[in-house]
Design a protein around this motif. Sequence first.
Motif, mmCIF file in Angstrom:
data_model
loop_
_atom_site.group_PDB
_atom_site.id
_atom_site.type_symbol
_atom_site.label_atom_id
_atom_site.label_comp_id
_atom_site.label_asym_id
_atom_site.label_seq_id
_atom_site.Cartn_x
_atom_site.Cartn_y
_atom_site.Cartn_z
ATOM 1 N N SER A 63 0.926 -1.306 -0.356
ATOM 2 C CA SER A 63 0.048 -0.083 0.091
ATOM 3 C C SER A 63 1.078 1.421 -0.568
ATOM 4 O O SER A 63 2.002 1.539 0.702
ATOM 5 C CB SER A 63 -1.160 0.000 1.232
ATOM 6 O OG SER A 63 -1.722 1.108 1.189
ATOM 7 N N ALA A 64 0.605 1.719 -1.142
ATOM 8 C CA ALA A 64 1.552 3.531 -0.694
ATOM 9 C C ALA A 64 0.579 4.505 -1.296
ATOM 10 O O ALA A 64 -0.117 4.694 -3.366
ATOM 11 C CB ALA A 64 2.825 3.226 -1.743
ATOM 12 N N PRO A 65 -0.308 5.030 -0.839
ATOM 13 C CA PRO A 65 -1.365 5.666 -0.972
ATOM 14 C C PRO A 65 -0.869 6.529 -2.565
ATOM 15 O O PRO A 65 -1.739 7.378 -3.230
ATOM 16 C CB PRO A 65 -2.339 5.942 -0.310
ATOM 17 C CG PRO A 65 -2.217 5.230 1.143
ATOM 18 C CD PRO A 65 -0.598 4.592 0.523
ATOM 19 N N ASN A 66 -0.319 7.686 -2.026
ATOM 20 C CA ASN A 66 0.260 8.332 -2.946
ATOM 21 C C ASN A 66 0.495 8.579 -3.595
ATOM 22 O O ASN A 66 0.317 9.331 -4.982
ATOM 23 C CB ASN A 66 1.176 9.298 -2.122
ATOM 24 C CG ASN A 66 0.799 10.479 -0.445
ATOM 25 O OD1 ASN A 66 0.003 10.707 -0.276
ATOM 26 N ND2 ASN A 66 1.920 10.650 0.111
ATOM 27 N N LEU A 67 1.040 7.266 -3.909
ATOM 28 C CA LEU A 67 1.398 6.449 -5.723
ATOM 29 C C LEU A 67 0.230 5.634 -6.299
ATOM 30 O O LEU A 67 0.260 5.451 -7.340
ATOM 31 C CB LEU A 67 2.978 5.717 -5.765
ATOM 32 C CG LEU A 67 4.033 6.929 -5.430
ATOM 33 C CD1 LEU A 67 4.814 5.851 -4.880
ATOM 34 C CD2 LEU A 67 4.274 7.621 -5.707
ATOM 35 N N GLY A 68 -1.359 5.295 -5.226
ATOM 36 C CA GLY A 68 -1.959 4.822 -6.317
ATOM 37 C C GLY A 68 -1.283 3.282 -6.252
ATOM 38 O O GLY A 68 -1.826 2.598 -7.344
ATOM 39 N N TRP A 69 -0.738 2.549 -5.460
ATOM 40 C CA TRP A 69 0.029 1.518 -5.625
ATOM 41 C C TRP A 69 -1.037 0.720 -4.390
ATOM 42 O O TRP A 69 -0.623 1.197 -3.259
ATOM 43 C CB TRP A 69 1.324 1.926 -5.764
ATOM 44 C CG TRP A 69 2.141 2.126 -6.575
ATOM 45 C CD1 TRP A 69 2.013 2.267 -7.778
ATOM 46 C CD2 TRP A 69 3.351 2.437 -6.676
ATOM 47 N NE1 TRP A 69 2.568 2.710 -8.184
ATOM 48 C CE2 TRP A 69 4.429 2.812 -7.986
ATOM 49 C CE3 TRP A 69 4.575 2.211 -5.456
ATOM 50 C CZ2 TRP A 69 5.075 2.794 -8.303
ATOM 51 C CZ3 TRP A 69 5.997 2.738 -6.127
ATOM 52 C CH2 TRP A 69 6.001 3.094 -7.727
ATOM 53 N N SER A 70 -1.249 -0.668 -4.725
ATOM 54 C CA SER A 70 -1.829 -1.687 -3.932
ATOM 55 C C SER A 70 -1.085 -3.026 -4.534
ATOM 56 O O SER A 70 -1.627 -3.014 -5.457
ATOM 57 C CB SER A 70 -3.405 -1.395 -3.627
ATOM 58 O OG SER A 70 -3.877 -2.487 -2.904
ATOM 59 N N ASP A 71 -0.168 -3.385 -4.005
ATOM 60 C CA ASP A 71 -0.108 -4.825 -4.030
ATOM 61 C C ASP A 71 0.271 -5.003 -5.403
ATOM 62 O O ASP A 71 0.127 -6.646 -6.046
ATOM 63 C CB ASP A 71 -1.478 -5.632 -4.212
ATOM 64 C CG ASP A 71 -1.741 -6.337 -2.995
ATOM 65 O OD1 ASP A 71 -1.194 -6.472 -1.922
ATOM 66 O OD2 ASP A 71 -3.018 -6.931 -2.731
ATOM 67 N N VAL A 72 1.276 -3.665 -5.715
ATOM 68 C CA VAL A 72 1.685 -4.483 -6.750
ATOM 69 C C VAL A 72 3.476 -4.520 -7.102
ATOM 70 O O VAL A 72 4.415 -4.211 -6.003
ATOM 71 C CB VAL A 72 2.765 -2.572 -7.367
ATOM 72 C CG1 VAL A 72 3.667 -2.139 -8.075
ATOM 73 C CG2 VAL A 72 1.508 -1.825 -7.703
ATOM 74 N N PRO A 73 3.411 -5.586 -7.299
ATOM 75 C CA PRO A 73 5.194 -6.236 -7.662
ATOM 76 C C PRO A 73 6.175 -5.634 -7.856
ATOM 77 O O PRO A 73 7.002 -6.222 -9.329
ATOM 78 C CB PRO A 73 4.771 -7.644 -8.533
ATOM 79 C CG PRO A 73 4.001 -7.004 -9.592
ATOM 80 C CD PRO A 73 3.189 -6.026 -8.241
ATOM 81 N N LEU A 74 6.763 -4.745 -7.373
ATOM 82 C CA LEU A 74 7.837 -3.591 -7.900
ATOM 83 C C LEU A 74 8.792 -4.563 -8.330
ATOM 84 O O LEU A 74 9.677 -4.544 -9.346
ATOM 85 C CB LEU A 74 7.834 -1.967 -7.045
ATOM 86 C CG LEU A 74 8.750 -1.631 -8.071
ATOM 87 C CD1 LEU A 74 8.188 -1.411 -8.526
ATOM 88 C CD2 LEU A 74 9.024 0.098 -6.721
ATOM 89 N N GLN A 75 9.456 -5.230 -7.218
ATOM 90 C CA GLN A 75 10.892 -5.935 -7.320
ATOM 91 C C GLN A 75 10.921 -7.229 -8.189
ATOM 92 O O GLN A 75 12.391 -6.768 -9.325
ATOM 93 C CB GLN A 75 10.914 -6.283 -5.825
ATOM 94 C CG GLN A 75 12.414 -7.450 -5.605
ATOM 95 C CD GLN A 75 12.105 -7.946 -4.588
ATOM 96 O OE1 GLN A 75 12.838 -7.235 -3.290
ATOM 97 N NE2 GLN A 75 12.800 -9.448 -3.970
#
Length: 410
Positions: free
Chosen positions: A201-213
Amino acid sequence: MDAQRGPVTSEPTPPTSRVATALHAASTPGAVIFGRPRALRASGKVLPEHARTHNRALVLQTLYTVGAQSRADVARETGLTRVTISDVVAGLIVDGLVIELGQREDARPGKPATLIDVDRAAFHIIGLDLSEHEVFRGAVVGLEGQIIDRDEVARDGATGEVAVQLVELLVERLLARTSTPVLGIGIGSPGVVDPRGVVRSAPNLGWSDVPLQRRIAARFDLPVHVANDANVAVLAEHSASRHDDLLLVKVGHGVGAGLIIDGRPVVGGAFAAGEIGHVVVGTDGGPRCACGRDGCLEAWLAVPRLTGELAGLDGDAAASARDDILREAGRRLGIVLAPVVGALNLSEVVLSGPAQLLDGALHEAAVDTLRTRMMAEFNRDLRLRMTEHGQDIVLRGAAVMVLSGQLGVS
């Protein structure tokens, strides 16, 4: 410079460093830094099946910290046998991690010893800081934490998939700035990040369950480590201060904390340890927070709130009013920190953020509050200080995260 906006292509990028990928495969067991508690530096005994990798990390850590030594010096320092040291060093030389510097020039009897050291120019690291509101910042970082080159891309309010594409663009541009093999990519992201590098969860970036790695690793064929930005920042302080118990409070668009206890990063069962920004301070209300409650620490202390309050000041009383605002913010910070510092018996707390806001009246009020709310007998050595890393703290911490994850060195 700012990047021009636009989609980033998903064509595969040629591997920047096959050596780094090989090192990733042979990295320290449990190399996930912010998962199951693991010491950042190799020390002590391990299970037999982990001995070879552990010994490599132990030799590298010794050379990285102490500097050039003979093989016999390293054997004495680590407690490993000379036969083990000879075998380990031979492998590290083949991998390009250790170099021979020539014979020691001294008056000791016998054949002069050959000095060895970590090849500090062998690799670069790509570090990213995604915590700022307006830009994503990145750097090419040397193995000793020195910033070699920089770049950034403007966010322009980007969220969701567009924000992920901007991260890919920034990595691509940074990789183009170095011809040295890259050991890995370290990323400090806002929000809650799990040990697999998934941004829960990163609300400022609009990310939820983003597999960034996983996504960045697949795109660039390099080892990638992703963690919360405050957790990454505390690694830079730990590497520089050598304190094994350390709390870092990062103040920016939000407020978060990174914690290391007994040389091990602490993330909590839900990976949200250090999320102190939304702790309500006191029972007297306070400013409305973005989360909808009144009086959260972030509502008192975050940079947008403080700069907004201070911007409206004018006239002869402005200096006094400015100090009053900053002192109140510092007092609220001290109230939140006191039970944490007391419970853990910490001796070092570090503040990271704009010095023009945090240093001075705010810092003094936080120290005074801590002193009045804690037992002096057990906390007389407590030190609250500003970081010396400035705005580069996440970038340098990202490099430490890669060094520890890939080589067991910090």
